[in-house]
Design a protein around this motif. Structure first.
Motif, short mmCIF file in Angstrom:
data_model
loop_
_atom_site.label_atom_id
_atom_site.label_comp_id
_atom_site.label_asym_id
_atom_site.label_seq_id
_atom_site.Cartn_x
_atom_site.Cartn_y
_atom_site.Cartn_z
N SER A 1 -8.25 0.31 -6.26
CA SER A 1 -7.37 -0.48 -5.40
C SER A 1 -7.84 -1.92 -5.41
CB SER A 1 -7.36 0.06 -3.97
OG SER A 1 -8.56 -0.28 -3.30
N GLY B 1 0.85 -1.18 0.00
CA GLY B 1 0.00 0.00 0.00
C GLY B 1 0.88 1.22 0.00
N MET C 1 -2.72 -0.11 -5.38
CA MET C 1 -3.64 1.00 -5.61
C MET C 1 -3.12 1.91 -6.72
SD MET C 1 -2.67 3.18 -2.17
CE MET C 1 -3.67 4.60 -2.59
N VAL D 1 -5.98 7.01 -8.26
CA VAL D 1 -6.49 6.22 -7.15
C VAL D 1 -8.00 6.39 -6.98
CG1 VAL D 1 -6.07 7.99 -5.38
CG2 VAL D 1 -6.08 5.58 -4.75
N MET E 1 -5.83 2.49 1.89
CA MET E 1 -5.78 2.72 0.45
C MET E 1 -7.06 3.36 -0.05
SD MET E 1 -3.71 -0.66 -0.89
CE MET E 1 -5.18 -1.67 -0.76
N TYR E 2 -7.59 4.32 0.74
CA TYR E 2 -8.78 5.08 0.41
C TYR E 2 -10.07 4.26 0.43
CZ TYR E 2 -5.47 8.69 -0.77
OH TYR E 2 -4.46 9.60 -0.71
N ASN E 3 -10.02 3.09 1.00
CA ASN E 3 -11.23 2.34 1.31
C ASN E 3 -11.60 2.72 2.75
OD1 ASN E 3 -11.58 0.08 -0.98
ND2 ASN E 3 -9.40 0.39 -0.58
N ILE F 1 -12.82 3.58 -5.94
CA ILE F 1 -11.40 3.57 -5.57
C ILE F 1 -10.67 2.53 -6.40
CG2 ILE F 1 -9.76 3.24 -3.69
CD1 ILE F 1 -11.57 5.69 -3.41
#
Length: 312
Positions: free
Chosen positions: A247, A100, A126, A159, A226-228, A245
């Motif tokens: 990823s 990540g 990602m 991303v 990872m932006y989740n 997202i």
């Protein structure tokens, strides 16, 4: 204090109750004797009670707790140092490593022993960030792969995209599908979590707007991997952001045999707690302040449960 946490010589002198001249002399002697190697000694990184209790509380195979010079110290460098030391002994021939990103993971690069390991593949999990400030996901994955002379695979897309349909099209029609497929056969993943504070990586890099950040918080988000974005109970929040997202999915990450979560800091306690519940990692690397705060959270929940049972 000086090499890992970046404290000034005056601050070190004040913290230890010695003169600045003594600090300068000790640092100079250590450098002249070639004794400076930035890493954490085994006797410093072992906090048996905290580590054992974390392992029991969260079902970890291993917890690594790093020391801090004080409760207000920035834990990024110490955690990064411990992470680098751990990774140096982890990567083996023909291993497929998913990575990540984040400030702590980026900081670990300076502490990983460079070595030629045959057959290693590094997969960025990602997409990238356009407005780069010192580091981004692609740069981290590339620098990590160079340490081991490994092949590196990137997700050549932003991303965050504008819709779920765009995400699907990019994966299925634009040549990045094979990277997502590789992620289904990883041996190990290195992950960190971010908080929802205004100083978090996701906000500072302008990946999400202030309105989006507030909307995510309203939906219960306490952090992201990872932006989740997820809540304190380890569930992805019901927000459209999570559908766009770029990823590897959390479901695929959870199936990886060895999962490392590397994060800490007083502002990240809820995020680390939610991340532990979401990812169910095998290994946690954090700092002593965060470690104790996590255990306090678990103990408080257990205490509330007992009181409720007695009341019933």
């Amino acid at each position: 204090m000086y090499y890992a946490e970046g404290m000034t010589q005056n601050a070190i002198a004040d913290a230890l109750g010695i003169g600045r001249v003594t600090v300068v002399r000790m640092l100079a002697e250590a450098k002249n004797l070639n004794e400076i190697k930035i890493s954490l000694r085994g006797d410093l990184e072992e906090f048996p009670r905290l580590e054992i209790e974390l392992e029991k509380a969260f079902g970890l195979k291993q917890a690594i707790v790093t020391p801090l010079s004080g409760p207000d110290a920035d834990p990024t460098a110490p955690i990064g140092a411990a992470c680098g030391l751990f990774i140096s002994g982890l990567v083996k021939a023909n291993m497929k490593v998913g990575v990540g990103w984040g400030r702590t993971l980026h900081g670990s690069l300076n502490y990983i022993d460079e070595s030629q390991v045959p057959g290693v593949e590094v997969v960025s999990l990602m997409g990238g960030v356009s407005a780069v400030r010192q580091y981004n996901p692609a740069e981290f994955a590339w620098r990590f792969s160079r340490i081991f002379n490994a092949d590196c695979y990137l997700i050549a897309a932003p991303v965050v995209v504008d819709s779920e349909a765009t995400k699907t099209a990019l994966v299925e029609r634009c040549g990045i599908g094979p990277v997502f497929e590789m992620a289904k056969s990883l041996d190990v993943v290195l992950l960190s979590v971010g908080s929802m504070s205004p100083t978090s990586t996701s906000h500072v890099f302008d990946v999400i707007s202030e309105a989006e950040r507030q909307g995510l918080i309203a939906d219960g988000a306490v952090g992201d991997v990872m932006y989740n974005f997820f809540d304190r109970f380890g569930h992805l929040v019901d927000n459209e952001m999570n559908s766009r997202i770029m990823s590897v999915s959390i479901a695929h990450l959870k199936q990886v045999p060895l999962k490392l979560l590397i994060s800490g800091g007083k502002d990240k306690v809820e995020a680390v707690l939610g991340g532990l519940r979401l990812l169910e990692p095998n290994v946690l690397i954090t700092d002593e302040i965060t470690a104790q705060a996590l255990l306090d959270e678990v103990a408080d929940k257990s205490s509330r449960g007992r009181r409720k049972a007695i009341g019933a």
